[in-house]
Design a protein around this motif. Structure first.
Motif, PDB file in Angstrom:
ATOM      1  N   CYS A 124       0.818  -1.218   0.000  1.00 61.79           N
ATOM      2  CA  CYS A 124       0.000   0.000   0.000  1.00 61.79           C
ATOM      3  C   CYS A 124       0.849   1.263   0.000  1.00 61.79           C
ATOM      4  CB  CYS A 124      -0.957  -0.013   1.184  1.00 61.79           C
ATOM      5  SG  CYS A 124      -2.221  -1.309   1.089  1.00 61.79           S
ATOM      6  N   TYR A 125       1.982   1.271   0.697  1.00 60.96           N
ATOM      7  CA  TYR A 125       2.876   2.431   0.630  1.00 60.96           C
ATOM      8  C   TYR A 125       3.382   2.631  -0.798  1.00 60.96           C
ATOM      9  CZ  TYR A 125       3.273   3.136   5.708  1.00 60.96           C
ATOM     10  OH  TYR A 125       3.024   3.422   7.029  1.00 60.96           O
ATOM     11  N   ASN A 126       3.774   1.544  -1.447  1.00 67.11           N
ATOM     12  CA  ASN A 126       4.269   1.664  -2.812  1.00 67.11           C
ATOM     13  C   ASN A 126       3.158   2.041  -3.776  1.00 67.11           C
ATOM     14  OD1 ASN A 126       7.024   1.142  -2.371  1.00 67.11           O
ATOM     15  ND2 ASN A 126       6.655  -1.045  -2.272  1.00 67.11           N
ATOM     16  N   LEU A 127       1.950   1.522  -3.538  1.00 64.92           N
ATOM     17  CA  LEU A 127       0.803   1.903  -4.352  1.00 64.92           C
ATOM     18  C   LEU A 127       0.517   3.393  -4.198  1.00 64.92           C
ATOM     19  CD1 LEU A 127      -1.456   0.721  -6.190  1.00 64.92           C
ATOM     20  CD2 LEU A 127      -2.832   0.450  -4.115  1.00 64.92           C
ATOM     21  N   ALA A 128       0.522   3.883  -2.964  1.00 62.70           N
ATOM     22  CA  ALA A 128       0.300   5.307  -2.711  1.00 62.70           C
ATOM     23  C   ALA A 128       1.402   6.154  -3.335  1.00 62.70           C
ATOM     24  CB  ALA A 128       0.209   5.569  -1.216  1.00 62.70           C
ATOM     25  N   GLY A 129       2.628   5.629  -3.324  1.00 57.02           N
ATOM     26  CA  GLY A 129       3.740   6.361  -3.919  1.00 57.02           C
ATOM     27  C   GLY A 129       3.599   6.550  -5.410  1.00 57.02           C
ATOM     28  N   GLU A 130       2.900   5.633  -6.084  1.00 59.87           N
ATOM     29  CA  GLU A 130       2.642   5.776  -7.509  1.00 59.87           C
ATOM     30  C   GLU A 130       1.547   6.796  -7.780  1.00 59.87           C
ATOM     31  OE1 GLU A 130       4.284   4.453  -9.846  1.00 59.87           O
ATOM     32  OE2 GLU A 130       5.322   2.715  -9.012  1.00 59.87           O
ATOM     33  N   ILE A 131       0.698   7.041  -6.794  1.00 58.94           N
ATOM     34  CA  ILE A 131      -0.490   7.860  -6.987  1.00 58.94           C
ATOM     35  C   ILE A 131      -0.318   9.278  -6.470  1.00 58.94           C
ATOM     36  CG2 ILE A 131      -2.908   8.112  -6.242  1.00 58.94           C
ATOM     37  CD1 ILE A 131      -3.023   5.025  -6.149  1.00 58.94           C
ATOM     38  N   MET A 132       0.349   9.424  -5.312  1.00 60.57           N
ATOM     39  CA  MET A 132       0.389  10.701  -4.616  1.00 60.57           C
ATOM     40  C   MET A 132       1.764  11.353  -4.721  1.00 60.57           C
ATOM     41  SD  MET A 132      -1.919   9.774  -1.256  1.00 60.57           S
ATOM     42  CE  MET A 132      -2.284  11.520  -0.938  1.00 60.57           C
ATOM     43  N   GLU A 133       1.848  12.584  -4.273  1.00 60.63           N
ATOM     44  CA  GLU A 133       3.104  13.325  -4.319  1.00 60.63           C
ATOM     45  C   GLU A 133       4.187  12.639  -3.499  1.00 60.63           C
ATOM     46  OE1 GLU A 133       3.536  17.886  -4.053  1.00 60.63           O
ATOM     47  OE2 GLU A 133       3.866  17.222  -1.987  1.00 60.63           O
ATOM     48  N   TYR A 134       3.814  12.139  -2.331  1.00 58.04           N
ATOM     49  CA  TYR A 134       4.790  11.462  -1.475  1.00 58.04           C
ATOM     50  C   TYR A 134       4.098  10.389  -0.651  1.00 58.04           C
ATOM     51  CZ  TYR A 134       7.818  10.419   2.468  1.00 58.04           C
ATOM     52  OH  TYR A 134       8.566   9.746   3.411  1.00 58.04           O
ATOM     53  N   ALA A 135       4.762   9.261  -0.518  1.00 60.09           N
ATOM     54  CA  ALA A 135       4.406   8.228   0.446  1.00 60.09           C
ATOM     55  C   ALA A 135       5.722   7.710   1.020  1.00 60.09           C
ATOM     56  CB  ALA A 135       3.618   7.098  -0.206  1.00 60.09           C
ATOM     57  N   PRO A 136       5.738   7.269   2.264  1.00 62.13           N
ATOM     58  CA  PRO A 136       6.997   6.806   2.864  1.00 62.13           C
ATOM     59  C   PRO A 136       7.639   5.699   2.048  1.00 62.13           C
ATOM     60  CG  PRO A 136       5.291   7.030   4.538  1.00 62.13           C
ATOM     61  CD  PRO A 136       4.611   7.212   3.213  1.00 62.13           C
ATOM     62  N   ASN A 137       8.939   5.819   1.826  1.00 61.06           N
ATOM     63  CA  ASN A 137       9.696   4.753   1.182  1.00 61.06           C
ATOM     64  C   ASN A 137       9.942   3.631   2.177  1.00 61.06           C
ATOM     65  OD1 ASN A 137      10.240   5.712  -1.570  1.00 61.06           O
ATOM     66  ND2 ASN A 137      11.305   7.377  -0.529  1.00 61.06           N
ATOM     67  N   VAL A 138       9.991   2.405   1.672  1.00 60.09           N
ATOM     68  CA  VAL A 138      10.109   1.235   2.541  1.00 60.09           C
ATOM     69  C   VAL A 138      11.072   0.224   1.932  1.00 60.09           C
ATOM     70  CG1 VAL A 138       7.834   1.451   3.603  1.00 60.09           C
ATOM     71  CG2 VAL A 138       8.055   0.225   1.443  1.00 60.09           C
ATOM     72  N   ARG A 139      11.664  -0.598   2.801  1.00 61.37           N
ATOM     73  CA  ARG A 139      12.508  -1.706   2.377  1.00 61.37           C
ATOM     74  C   ARG A 139      12.266  -2.887   3.313  1.00 61.37           C
ATOM     75  NH1 ARG A 139      13.001   1.674  -0.988  1.00 61.37           N
ATOM     76  NH2 ARG A 139      14.910   2.510  -1.928  1.00 61.37           N
ATOM     77  N   PHE A 140      12.063  -4.064   2.749  1.00 55.59           N
ATOM     78  CA  PHE A 140      11.991  -5.263   3.567  1.00 55.59           C
ATOM     79  C   PHE A 140      13.367  -5.581   4.138  1.00 55.59           C
ATOM     80  CE2 PHE A 140       8.049  -6.725   1.251  1.00 55.59           C
ATOM     81  CZ  PHE A 140       7.261  -6.845   2.394  1.00 55.59           C
ATOM     82  N   CYS A 141      13.376  -6.133   5.333  1.00 58.01           N
ATOM     83  CA  CYS A 141      14.618  -6.615   5.928  1.00 58.01           C
ATOM     84  C   CYS A 141      14.269  -7.730   6.915  1.00 58.01           C
ATOM     85  CB  CYS A 141      15.374  -5.491   6.633  1.00 58.01           C
ATOM     86  SG  CYS A 141      14.479  -4.734   8.013  1.00 58.01           S
ATOM     87  N   GLU A 142      15.269  -8.474   7.316  1.00 54.44           N
ATOM     88  CA  GLU A 142      15.113  -9.425   8.415  1.00 54.44           C
ATOM     89  C   GLU A 142      15.931  -8.911   9.581  1.00 54.44           C
ATOM     90  OE1 GLU A 142      14.744 -13.808   7.186  1.00 54.44           O
ATOM     91  OE2 GLU A 142      15.868 -12.896   5.526  1.00 54.44           O
ATOM     92  N   ALA A 143      15.377  -9.029  10.784  1.00 53.29           N
ATOM     93  CA  ALA A 143      15.969  -8.355  11.931  1.00 53.29           C
ATOM     94  C   ALA A 143      16.381  -9.338  13.027  1.00 53.29           C
ATOM     95  CB  ALA A 143      14.981  -7.332  12.504  1.00 53.29           C
ATOM     96  N   TYR A 144      17.459  -8.961  13.688  1.00 56.34           N
ATOM     97  CA  TYR A 144      17.913  -9.647  14.899  1.00 56.34           C
ATOM     98  C   TYR A 144      17.946  -8.622  16.023  1.00 56.34           C
ATOM     99  CZ  TYR A 144      19.498 -13.725  12.225  1.00 56.34           C
ATOM    100  OH  TYR A 144      19.565 -14.838  11.428  1.00 56.34           O
ATOM    101  N   LEU A 145      17.538  -9.027  17.205  1.00 55.61           N
ATOM    102  CA  LEU A 145      17.577  -8.161  18.380  1.00 55.61           C
ATOM    103  C   LEU A 145      18.359  -8.876  19.471  1.00 55.61           C
ATOM    104  CD1 LEU A 145      16.561  -5.498  19.702  1.00 55.61           C
ATOM    105  CD2 LEU A 145      14.602  -6.822  20.548  1.00 55.61           C
ATOM    106  N   ASN A 146      19.477  -8.295  19.847  1.00 59.31           N
ATOM    107  CA  ASN A 146      20.364  -8.912  20.857  1.00 59.31           C
ATOM    108  C   ASN A 146      20.730 -10.339  20.472  1.00 59.31           C
ATOM    109  OD1 ASN A 146      20.252  -6.572  22.474  1.00 59.31           O
ATOM    110  ND2 ASN A 146      18.391  -7.288  23.478  1.00 59.31           N
TER     111      ASN A 146
END
Length: 418
Positions: A92-114
């Motif tokens: 949905c962020y990427n869909l909004a980015g195609e339609i509107m002036e600005y939508a937050p950019n995003v990147r998938f990642c895998e995370a480790y905590l401690n």
């Protein structure tokens, strides 16, 4: 529950040609602060996090770029848990980015905590001003009252000094809930440099817009609401949230921004419950709701606004609101995530169960909406899109009922008689 920020060392691995491993050399190693973030999502086992990148002194901010996104010191790590597809916010962020002036950019990642693997996350730009990108507005000058601004509509803020009292607030027209759970406006930008004169300017501008919108002259070419808002932005914001059934918008997770010399615009945020995945009430794809929320309740009294909504909808149906396009996008995203989906559910797979260790993980009502596998989650998302397209195609013109003379007699008046 409030979570304090704690110091952290943040490493980022981003090898463009092969899989990443913890034994690899990170492309970034930075000092920073981290805390749990979110509202209702805080009770989920898989937490979301706010990240602030800092210099070694842990005081001064440090702008860094992740995978080509605009360098900044403020970031969000969204951990999809309720959304079993893992992809609603991403899509949905990427869909909004195609339609509107600005939508937050995003990147998938895998995370480790401690050192512990915590699954698939979405690294997300926080909605903010940045000289190099993000919301495109001029930098605020604390010596001048007129300022560019970003305002957030959400729950009652902890810092009430940034809360706005606009015309809709003191005239009891706004959407504030009695339990203080939505509809509150607060200044997000300017930040620490916000002055009382600037706050007054922002309150005054929004109040003038609201007065014009709620007045008899709401559709006047010179003095109506169009003087204060970018209508195309408000149309697109309505359609992206209405199409995706993202009904937190215009009460929660709503951002309004304005550049100096320009009009107010809207920016999307948080699609975790989109496409019929709100955890409490049953929001079926065969509905319209956004036209009853906040400022839209009055915007839809104007036939010209409704005309723009309908025309824009059919324009977007050609590509971005096209069922084939969206289902292909889902398949491509799932293929991109690949084995990461399995790794995520090795960690969080118990959330597909109704009960696990004495806890109920069926957050959706009725029980039949809770999926039991990843494949079922993807099918559910696609089925919702199919139903949504069918409903909006058949019923988008019903929005004209909201601007019909029979609905608006008390709001319109005969100018020649005055």
């Amino acid at each position: 529950m409030n979570y304090e920020m704690v110091s952290a060392t943040i490493q980022y691995f981003d090898n463009a040609t092969q899989n990443n491993h913890l034994e690899d050399e990170p492309v970034l190693t930075e000092r920073g602060l981290i805390r749990v973030r979110g509202a209702s999502s805080r009770r989920f086992d898989k937490k979301g996090y706010a990240l602030k990148i800092k210099e070694e002194n842990l005081v001064d901010g440090k702008d860094v770029s992740f995978s080509g996104m605009t360098a900044d010191d403020d970031w969000i790590l969204h951990g999809p848990f309720l959304d079993k597809t893992l992809i609603r916010n991403y899509m949905c962020y990427n869909l909004a980015g195609e339609i509107m002036e600005y939508a937050p950019n995003v990147r998938f990642c895998e995370a480790y905590l401690n050192g512990d693997y915590i699954g698939v996350y979405l690294l997300t730009e926080k909605i903010s001003y940045n000289e190099s990108g993000r919301i495109s507005i001029e930098k605020s000058d604390s010596d001048i009252a007129e300022t560019s601004f970003i305002v957030e509509m959400d729950r009652k803020p902890e810092d009430t000094t940034r809360e706005l009292e606009t015309f809709a607030t003191y005239s009891f027209i706004n959407v504030k809930a009695e339990n203080e759970s939505m509809g509150y406006l607060q200044v997000s930008y300017p930040g620490n440099t916000l002055t009382e004169a600037q706050k007054t300017f922002i309150e005054s501008y929004i109040s003038r817009f609201e007065k014009s919108l709620y007045s008899f002259a709401y559709n006047d070419e010179k003095e109506g609401y169009a003087k204060y808002i970018d209508i195309d932005s408000f149309v697109d914001y309505f359609l992206i949230n209405e199409f995706t059934l993202n009904y937190d918008a215009m009460g929660l997770s709503t951002y309004i921004y304005k550049d100096i010399g320009d009009k107010m615009k809207l920016c999307v945020w948080d699609f975790n419950s989109a496409f019929d995945y709100h955890e409490h009430s049953v929001i079926t794809p065969e509905t319209f709701l956004m036209q009853n929320l906040g400022w839209y309740k009055y915007l839809f009294k104007d036939e010209k606004f409704v005309e723009k909504v309908e025309k824009r909808y059919y324009d977007l149906r050609e590509i971005y609101f096209n069922e084939t396009y969206l289902c292909n996008y889902i398949d491509e995203t799932v293929a991109y995530l690949g084995p990461a989906i399995g790794r995520n559910y090795e960690r969080w797979g118990y959330s597909f169960n109704k009960w696990y260790n004495g806890q109920n993980y069926d957050y959706l009502y009725p029980e039949s909406r809770n999926v039991r596998s990843y494949e079922e989650a993807i099918t559910q998302l696609k089925d919702c899109i199919t139903l949504r397209v069918e409903h909006m195609d058949k019923n988008i013109d019903r929005l004209y009922l909201l601007c019909h003379e029979s609905m608006n007699k008390k709001y319109n008046y005969d100018k020649e008689a005055n």
